[in-house]
Structure formats: structure tokens, C-alpha cells
Write a protein that holds these residues in place. Structure first.
Motif, PDB file in Angstrom:
ATOM      1  N   TYR A  15       3.720 -12.214  -8.235  1.00  0.00           N
ATOM      2  CA  TYR A  15       3.106 -10.743  -7.811  1.00  0.00           C
ATOM      3  C   TYR A  15       3.701  -9.497  -7.062  1.00  0.00           C
ATOM      4  N   VAL A  16       4.548  -9.719  -6.448  1.00  0.00           N
ATOM      5  CA  VAL A  16       5.719  -8.035  -6.237  1.00  0.00           C
ATOM      6  C   VAL A  16       6.063  -7.745  -7.010  1.00  0.00           C
TER       7      VAL A  16
ATOM      8  N   GLN B 127       1.230  -1.341   0.384  1.00  0.00           N
ATOM      9  CA  GLN B 127       0.344  -0.273   0.182  1.00  0.00           C
ATOM     10  C   GLN B 127       0.985   0.926  -0.143  1.00  0.00           C
ATOM     11  N   ASN B 128       1.918   1.490   0.276  1.00  0.00           N
ATOM     12  CA  ASN B 128       3.375   1.925   0.154  1.00  0.00           C
ATOM     13  C   ASN B 128       4.440   1.908  -0.412  1.00  0.00           C
ATOM     14  N   ARG B 129       3.685   1.611  -1.450  1.00  0.00           N
ATOM     15  CA  ARG B 129       4.251   0.868  -2.976  1.00  0.00           C
ATOM     16  C   ARG B 129       5.971   0.559  -2.456  1.00  0.00           C
ATOM     17  N   VAL B 130       5.944  -0.181  -1.605  1.00  0.00           N
ATOM     18  CA  VAL B 130       7.553  -0.386  -1.022  1.00  0.00           C
ATOM     19  C   VAL B 130       7.112  -2.209  -1.425  1.00  0.00           C
TER      20      VAL B 130
ATOM     21  N   VAL C  28       5.126  -0.704  -7.348  1.00  0.00           N
ATOM     22  CA  VAL C  28       6.450  -1.251  -6.989  1.00  0.00           C
ATOM     23  C   VAL C  28       7.379  -0.240  -7.025  1.00  0.00           C
ATOM     24  N   LYS C  29       8.129   0.951  -5.915  1.00  0.00           N
ATOM     25  CA  LYS C  29       9.293   1.416  -6.735  1.00  0.00           C
ATOM     26  C   LYS C  29      10.306   0.611  -5.286  1.00  0.00           C
ATOM     27  N   ALA C  30      10.188  -0.084  -4.918  1.00  0.00           N
ATOM     28  CA  ALA C  30      11.912  -0.459  -3.937  1.00  0.00           C
ATOM     29  C   ALA C  30      10.774  -1.880  -3.403  1.00  0.00           C
TER      30      ALA C  30
END
Length: 168
Positions: free
Chosen positions: A32-33, A15-18, A42-44
């Protein structure tokens, strides 16, 4: 079904893009990740040694936070080898990715480690440790042979052939 504690933590991270990528996650969840990372949602991602062997996506930067990992053959933590280190850092801007340069950020500072991993040398120029079988004198070897015998491999010739064709 009910989510495990680890899966709930992953959902909160996503939910926090990590995200994180770990061998104890189910294969569909690991995939999926990676899919979310590839599409940019997802940025990181934080990875265990799965970065070296199970993570298949374009990355520009790799941060190496620790040089230890769990090793079931010793029943605890073990320092990674040079080859595994090369695999980790080699994820940064590897050939065929859209990145023209990659970045590796080591978070360790130890003269012995610098000597061992030779950061200023190209991978093809690095000195690698000798390869050793993880099966030698270990429970895994016994388990492998028990499974082979259970599958009907019951002669010395069959077992010797297996060893020579797969382990040498």
C-alpha cells in the motif's frame, strides 16, 4: 482490528505525504505504501534494507543515511556489503524508469567507506566481497535441516542433494 503503534505512526506519516517501508510491516501494508508512492500521494519514503530487496517502484533520488543494518545472523548491527550498497543506490533512476538521471546522496563521510564502496566506479567495475553462506555454523542451518527431516527427508543422499543443488 486495532492498529499497532507502528501502524499508527505510519498513518500519521502518510497524512503528511511521507511514508516508511520496513520488513516488520505486513506485506499488504508495504504494498500500500508503494502504491501511494507510485501514484504520487506519498512524495518520500524512508526504507530499511527493504529498499534493496523489497521496494519495487521508480525513484529518482536515494539518500543513504546509514551503512549499518540489523543482521539476525550476528544478533545485532552489521555494516552492509558492497553488493547491498549497489542494490540500494541502484534504485535511483534504474533502467526502464521515466527518469533520465538518478541522484544518490550519501550522508556519511568516512575514507574507509569511500574506499570500500568505490562511488566513482560503475557497479560492474566494483570489487565485491566474497559470497559466504549465512547457514554455515549457524542456527539457521540446523533449523533448515530439522525442517527438511520433519518433511520426510531422512536419508543422507536427500540432504546432500539439497545442499549441492541449493547452496553450492
Amino acid at each position: 482490528g486495532t492498529l499497532s503503534r507502528r501502524e499508527k505512526k505510519l498513518c500519521n506519516c502518510l497524512q503528511n505525504r511521507v511514508g516508511f517501508h520496513h520488513s516488520s510491516l505486513s506485506k499488504p501494508l508495504r504494498e500500500y505504501v508503494i502504491e501511494l508512492f507510485r501514484e504520487g500521494t506519498v512524495k518520500a519514503i524512508s526504507c530499511t534494507p527493504t529498499l534493496a530487496y523489497g521496494f519495487d517502484s521508480d525513484v529518482q533520488s536515494v539518500i543513504v543515511a546509514d551503512l549499518w543494518r540489523y543482521d539476525s545472523t550476528v544478533g545485532g548491527m552489521a555494516k552492509i556489503g558492497t553488493y547491498e550498497y549497489i542494490q540500494w543506490i541502484g534504485r535511483a533512476a534504474r533502467r526502464g524508469t521515466p527518469y533520465t538521471e538518478g541522484h544518490v546522496y550519501p550522508l556519511y563521510k568516512n575514507e574507509n567507506t569511500i574506499t570500500k564502496f568505490q562511488p566513482m566506479k560503475q557497479p560492474s567495475e566494483k570489487e565485491l566481497e566474497p559470497i559466504e553462506s549465512k547457514l554455515e555454523g549457524h542456527v539457521a542451518a540446523r533449523k533448515t535441516f530439522i525442517e527438511l527431516i520433519g518433511a520426510g527427508w531422512d536419508t543422507d543422499e536427500q540432504l546432500n542433494s539439497f545442499i549441492q543443488e541449493t547452496l553450492y
